[in-house]
Scaffold this motif. Structure first.
Motif, PDB file in Angstrom:
ATOM      1  N   SER A 130      62.104   2.382  19.579  1.00  0.00           N
ATOM      2  CA  SER A 130      63.154   2.265  18.565  1.00  0.00           C
ATOM      3  C   SER A 130      64.449   2.935  18.996  1.00  0.00           C
ATOM      4  O   SER A 130      65.507   2.680  18.417  1.00  0.00           O
ATOM      5  CB  SER A 130      62.682   2.859  17.232  1.00  0.00           C
ATOM      6  OG  SER A 130      62.371   4.230  17.379  1.00  0.00           O
ATOM      7  N   THR A 131      64.381   3.779  20.011  1.00  0.00           N
ATOM      8  CA  THR A 131      65.601   4.425  20.526  1.00  0.00           C
ATOM      9  C   THR A 131      66.118   3.755  21.797  1.00  0.00           C
ATOM     10  O   THR A 131      67.061   4.257  22.419  1.00  0.00           O
ATOM     11  CB  THR A 131      65.325   5.912  20.815  1.00  0.00           C
ATOM     12  OG1 THR A 131      64.259   6.038  21.757  1.00  0.00           O
ATOM     13  CG2 THR A 131      64.955   6.650  19.531  1.00  0.00           C
ATOM     14  N   VAL A 132      65.506   2.627  22.180  1.00  0.00           N
ATOM     15  CA  VAL A 132      65.965   1.891  23.361  1.00  0.00           C
ATOM     16  C   VAL A 132      67.043   0.903  22.927  1.00  0.00           C
ATOM     17  O   VAL A 132      66.780   0.018  22.102  1.00  0.00           O
ATOM     18  CB  VAL A 132      64.803   1.136  24.033  1.00  0.00           C
ATOM     19  CG1 VAL A 132      65.308   0.266  25.177  1.00  0.00           C
ATOM     20  CG2 VAL A 132      63.756   2.126  24.541  1.00  0.00           C
ATOM     21  N   PRO A 133      68.266   1.040  23.437  1.00  0.00           N
ATOM     22  CA  PRO A 133      69.317   0.081  23.073  1.00  0.00           C
ATOM     23  C   PRO A 133      68.888  -1.349  23.377  1.00  0.00           C
ATOM     24  O   PRO A 133      68.383  -1.648  24.461  1.00  0.00           O
ATOM     25  CB  PRO A 133      70.502   0.501  23.954  1.00  0.00           C
ATOM     26  CG  PRO A 133      70.262   1.954  24.227  1.00  0.00           C
ATOM     27  CD  PRO A 133      68.778   2.089  24.349  1.00  0.00           C
ATOM     28  N   GLY A 134      69.067  -2.223  22.392  1.00  0.00           N
ATOM     29  CA  GLY A 134      68.738  -3.638  22.575  1.00  0.00           C
ATOM     30  C   GLY A 134      67.365  -4.039  22.087  1.00  0.00           C
ATOM     31  O   GLY A 134      67.058  -5.232  22.042  1.00  0.00           O
ATOM     32  N   LEU A 135      66.533  -3.057  21.715  1.00  0.00           N
ATOM     33  CA  LEU A 135      65.195  -3.367  21.200  1.00  0.00           C
ATOM     34  C   LEU A 135      65.079  -2.951  19.743  1.00  0.00           C
ATOM     35  O   LEU A 135      65.637  -1.923  19.332  1.00  0.00           O
ATOM     36  CB  LEU A 135      64.110  -2.663  22.016  1.00  0.00           C
ATOM     37  CG  LEU A 135      63.977  -3.046  23.485  1.00  0.00           C
ATOM     38  CD1 LEU A 135      62.766  -2.349  24.107  1.00  0.00           C
ATOM     39  CD2 LEU A 135      63.869  -4.560  23.674  1.00  0.00           C
TER      40      LEU A 135
ATOM     41  N   CYS B 114      65.065  -1.841  30.356  1.00  0.00           N
ATOM     42  CA  CYS B 114      66.158  -2.195  29.451  1.00  0.00           C
ATOM     43  C   CYS B 114      67.456  -1.498  29.844  1.00  0.00           C
ATOM     44  O   CYS B 114      68.545  -2.093  29.759  1.00  0.00           O
ATOM     45  CB  CYS B 114      65.772  -1.846  28.016  1.00  0.00           C
ATOM     46  SG  CYS B 114      64.481  -2.895  27.323  1.00  0.00           S
ATOM     47  N   ALA B 115      67.356  -0.236  30.293  1.00  0.00           N
ATOM     48  CA  ALA B 115      68.552   0.491  30.715  1.00  0.00           C
ATOM     49  C   ALA B 115      69.223  -0.215  31.893  1.00  0.00           C
ATOM     50  O   ALA B 115      70.455  -0.254  31.997  1.00  0.00           O
ATOM     51  CB  ALA B 115      68.189   1.925  31.094  1.00  0.00           C
TER      52      ALA B 115
END
Length: 452
Positions: free
Chosen positions: A356-361, A436-437
């Motif tokens: 939930s803290t991964v940008p885009g997910l 993702c990063a």
């Protein structure tokens, strides 16, 4: 030209009459011979119409793991794969005793032993939805229960209503039988509740069945009592029977209650499908069942007789497991179930917290079952056209395999199975974050806002 003389007798009320009929049949012996010598073996129409969407998508993916990282498969809905979730010793002992008794080596009735059917009925019966042995059909896994239920309710040309996202087997079975599939939407922003307005808009005079999967595969959602009442209202208004896929029944996290659908129904007839596979962690034992809930006698005898006839096509499920059912259902200790649920909740919370803290997910926290769905903001990942490419590259770079939700008719999400050992779940989340990063790209307005 061949002459064929046919002589015979027939009897009428006035006695025996003799007949002699001469027929002339044009047959080309050379053509007849050539036909018999030419092979032409073709697959049936049913086989050609049978397609597993998951298999079709996965087989088309280029899955080449990174050789420097061990593979972590978060795609398989089998809780036994990693060996960290064994069934209880009570369950194993019940099977050993059934084998050693030598009572269960022959054929059973196609619907199951009467005693075994009564055991299942007693286990699930309640005052609001009473059951006895005649209300239970034992099947070869929950998958066959679903197949029988669809087969007995639907004819070619009919349609069934199935959830989107939803378990792909519903479509696989229906399409192979010439039954149209209509998908009703689930709402991720409402913890995957059914879009009831959309559901009702799909119903027509050819709608033969509504499938409700609760708790959900692939969403891990658990419907509230209030929402189930609303679903029943739609079915009641339109006189549509329900196939309730409740294979994950009671596999819900603490603080959340599983409510079977049948006890809430005052008039809607329900075929509830379940089995041992998930709650008892023995999917390979292939023991399922249909519970027939028909207190108003809407199904009558015809549907029951139809289920019996259909069950005779494969002569029922494994007799040894049937022999063990009484002990499995009645003697498995509560702490076994609690241990499984505690593990699944812990892994789900780890996965949700990390992603939930991964940008885009955008993961959606489940309330039960064995899955979590994760949304992909595809506009932030321009390297990929869709969820299939996203998950394919995740394997290539990070050796983590998640199932693209296109397999569940729901693009731009992926499904994670949370049954893996905790350390593997943590490692998988770390790798997904790294992936993702590497590929995340802010939109132009996002970059502008950052510059402010």
């Amino acid at each position: 030209m061949q002459n064929n003389d046919i002589h015979g007798n027939f009897i009428s009320g006035n006695g025996v009459h003799h007949v002699s009929v001469r027929t002339h049949v044009n047959v080309d012996p050379a053509k007849l011979k050539s036909l018999r010598q030419r092979w032409s073996v073709k697959p049936s129409e049913m086989s050609k119409k049978t397609l597993n969407p998951i298999r079709a998508i996965v087989d088309g993916m280029k899955l080449t793991p990174n050789p420097e990282k061990p593979m972590i498969a978060l795609s398989i809905g089998d809780p036994t794969v990693f060996g960290n979730l064994p069934t209880d010793d009570t369950v194993l002992q019940a099977m050993k005793e059934a084998i050693d008794s030598h009572k269960y080596n022959g054929y059973a009735p196609s619907v199951g032993y009467q005693k075994s059917r009564e055991v299942v009925a007693d286990f699930y019966s309640c005052p609001e939805a009473p059951l006895d042995g005649k209300d239970v059909i034992l099947t070869s896994g929950c998958s066959q229960a679903i197949e029988l239920a669809i087969s007995v309710l639907c004819n070619p040309g009919d349609n069934i209503l199935v959830p989107r996202p939803g378990f792909s087997l519903y479509k696989t079975l229906a399409v192979s039988m010439g039954i149209q599939v209509k998908h009703y939407n689930l709402l991720p922003e409402k913890s995957w509740e059914i879009d009831l307005q959309h559901l009702e808009s799909l119903i027509d005079d050819k709608t033969a069945c509504l499938i409700v999967n609760n708790p959900s595969n692939p969403c891990g959602s658990v419907f509230s009592r209030e929402h189930l009442h609303k679903i029943l209202s739609v079915a009641s208004r339109n006189c549509i029977p329900i196939l309730a896929d409740e294979i994950y029944g009671d596999m819900v996290f603490p603080g959340c209650d599983f409510q079977p659908l049948a006890p809430l129904s005052s008039d809607v007839p329900i075929l509830s499908c379940g089995g041992l596979a998930k709650r008892w962690l023995v999917p390979g034992w292939r023991m399922g069942w249909i519970l027939i809930h028909d207190r108003n006698d809407i199904f009558g005898t015809a549907i029951r007789e139809g289920l019996v006839k259909l069950s005779q096509r494969i002569l029922g499920p494994c007799t040894v497991v049937q022999g063990a059912l009484e002990s499995i259902l009645n003697d498995t200790p509560p702490q076994f179930y609690q241990g499984t649920i505690s593990f699944l909740k812990s892994n789900s919370e780890i996965c949700y917290s990390e992603l939930s803290t991964v940008p885009g997910l955008n993961p959606v926290m489940p309330s039960g079952a064995m899955y979590i769905m994760v949304g992909i903001e595809m506009e932030h990942f321009p390297d990929f056209q869709n969820d299939v490419e996203f998950t394919e590259r995740l394997v290539t770079e990070q050796s983590v395999f998640c199932l693209p939700a296109t397999a569940f008719e729901y693009p731009n999400f992926f499904r994670i199975v949370v049954t893996v050992p905790e350390e593997m779940m943590i490692e998988a989340c770390i790798r997904i974050r790294e992936f993702c990063a590497r590929h995340y790209r802010p939109r132009s307005q996002d970059s502008h806002e950052l510059d402010q």
